[in-house]
Design a protein around this motif. Structure first.
Motif, short mmCIF file in Angstrom:
data_model
loop_
_atom_site.label_atom_id
_atom_site.label_comp_id
_atom_site.label_asym_id
_atom_site.label_seq_id
_atom_site.Cartn_x
_atom_site.Cartn_y
_atom_site.Cartn_z
N ASP A 228 0.84 -1.16 -0.01
CA ASP A 228 -0.02 0.04 -0.09
C ASP A 228 0.99 1.40 -0.03
OD1 ASP A 228 -2.49 -1.24 -0.03
OD2 ASP A 228 -2.75 -1.25 2.15
N ALA A 229 2.07 1.10 0.88
CA ALA A 229 3.06 2.29 0.63
C ALA A 229 3.43 2.71 -0.60
CB ALA A 229 4.01 1.93 1.53
N LEU A 230 3.62 1.71 -1.43
CA LEU A 230 3.94 1.72 -2.72
C LEU A 230 3.08 2.54 -3.74
CD1 LEU A 230 5.56 -1.59 -3.93
CD2 LEU A 230 6.85 0.50 -3.25
N THR B 181 6.41 -15.53 -1.90
CA THR B 181 6.60 -14.29 -2.53
C THR B 181 5.81 -14.64 -4.07
OG1 THR B 181 8.79 -14.20 -1.94
CG2 THR B 181 8.56 -13.33 -4.09
N ASN B 182 5.81 -15.65 -4.45
CA ASN B 182 5.33 -15.97 -5.80
C ASN B 182 3.58 -16.00 -5.89
OD1 ASN B 182 7.83 -16.26 -6.63
ND2 ASN B 182 7.70 -18.47 -7.28
N PHE C 22 -0.71 -12.23 -4.99
CA PHE C 22 -2.05 -11.88 -4.37
C PHE C 22 -2.16 -10.56 -3.84
CE2 PHE C 22 -5.60 -11.84 -1.46
CZ PHE C 22 -6.55 -12.58 -2.02
N VAL C 23 -1.12 -10.16 -3.10
CA VAL C 23 -1.22 -8.71 -2.17
C VAL C 23 -1.13 -7.82 -3.26
CG1 VAL C 23 0.02 -7.49 -0.77
CG2 VAL C 23 -0.47 -9.80 -0.13
N VAL C 24 -0.24 -7.66 -4.21
CA VAL C 24 -0.11 -6.66 -5.21
C VAL C 24 -1.28 -6.57 -6.01
CG1 VAL C 24 1.35 -6.08 -7.10
CG2 VAL C 24 2.46 -6.75 -5.40
N SER C 25 -1.84 -7.91 -6.65
CA SER C 25 -2.93 -7.83 -7.41
C SER C 25 -4.20 -7.11 -6.71
CB SER C 25 -3.50 -9.24 -7.82
OG SER C 25 -2.41 -9.77 -8.65
N ARG C 26 -4.49 -7.64 -5.46
CA ARG C 26 -5.60 -7.03 -4.54
C ARG C 26 -5.25 -5.47 -4.34
NH1 ARG C 26 -6.39 -8.78 1.59
NH2 ARG C 26 -4.41 -7.42 1.73
#
Length: 245
Positions: free
Chosen positions: A72-74, A114-115, A120-124
């Motif tokens: 989220d910080a990104l 990571t994979n 999942f986290v980045v896609s969400r």
């Protein structure tokens, strides 16, 4: 819809071989780039300079892709520095190779974190915060088709990426956001080359009809297509492997 702002990209794994090539290519296409990295600050700074030399604007941001607050910080950084996020390219990943019967479960969990969790986290986050007209590009692998020995755990982790990507494309109906995955074949990066004898590398290079390994720039070209003009390509796994599979 006509864009009234420069497109903004977040590239995870942005200090790595393919991630760097993607960041530079998107910068050359006029995008502003957040170069996300997990550990090597100096290398990330080099990528920022390379993106700016290519014609874009860039900042670096450190994040563990498996940690929601850090991801989220990104996005916060992208919104603060450039006004929003239009493209997310999730190149971050790790590869550990062993026969399944010898595979250590701690290594499996590390790769899963990571994979799979990271994707999942980045896609969400992307699904929640991409602007209309946006694009999410995850990273799979051609090994899901090639079924090479020692790749079972890695291929399984990327098979999960395929499933997540295709479902999310349908869940974002009505948002004007495309969701695809790029599946490279053997590509001349440290991730692929490290630990492989030269004869193995040469044999794999010869399998493609084009008779060479892929390069990071080959992969970045496909990503740039999906991140920009390819608005009618959606819910796909795009194999970028020179015809090897």
């Amino acid at each position: 819809m006509e864009q009234t702002h420069s497109r903004v990209a977040v590239v995870t794994g942005g200090s790595g071989g393919i991630g760097r090539a993607v960041a530079e290519r998107l910068g050359a296409d006029g995008m502003n780039v957040v170069v996300a990295y997990s550990g090597n600050t100096e290398r990330a700074a080099e990528v920022v300079k390379a993106v700016e030399a290519a014609g874009g604007r860039a900042v670096a941001g450190r994040a563990d892709v498996a940690e929601p607050d850090e991801v989220d910080a990104l996005f916060d950084t992208a919104e603060r520095e450039f006004g929003g996020v239009d493209v997310v390219v999730n190149t971050a990943g790790i590869m550990i190779l062993k026969p399944l019967v010898e595979f250590d479960l701690d290594d499996l969990d590390r790769m899963h974190r990571t994979n799979i969790r990271g994707t999942f986290v980045v896609s969400r986050a992307a699904a929640r915060r991409l602007r209309s007209g946006g694009a999410l590009i995850n990273f799979s692998t051609s090994v899901t088709r090639l079924a090479l020995p020692t790749y079972s755990a890695y291929a399984a982790s990327k098979g999960a990426v395929d499933a997540l990507t295709l479902v999310l494309a349908r869940e974002l109906r009505g948002r004007d956001i495309t969701v695809n995955a790029v599946a490279p074949g053997p590509t001349a990066t440290p991730l692929f080359l490290d630990g492989k004898p030269q004869e193995v590398v040469e044999r794999m290079a010869g399998q493609a009809p084009l008779e060479r390994l892929g390069t990071p720039d080959d992969i970045a070209t496909a990503v740039a297509f999906l991140a920009g003009p390819a608005r009618w390509v959606n819910g796909q796994v795009v194999y970028v492997n020179g015809g090897i599979a």
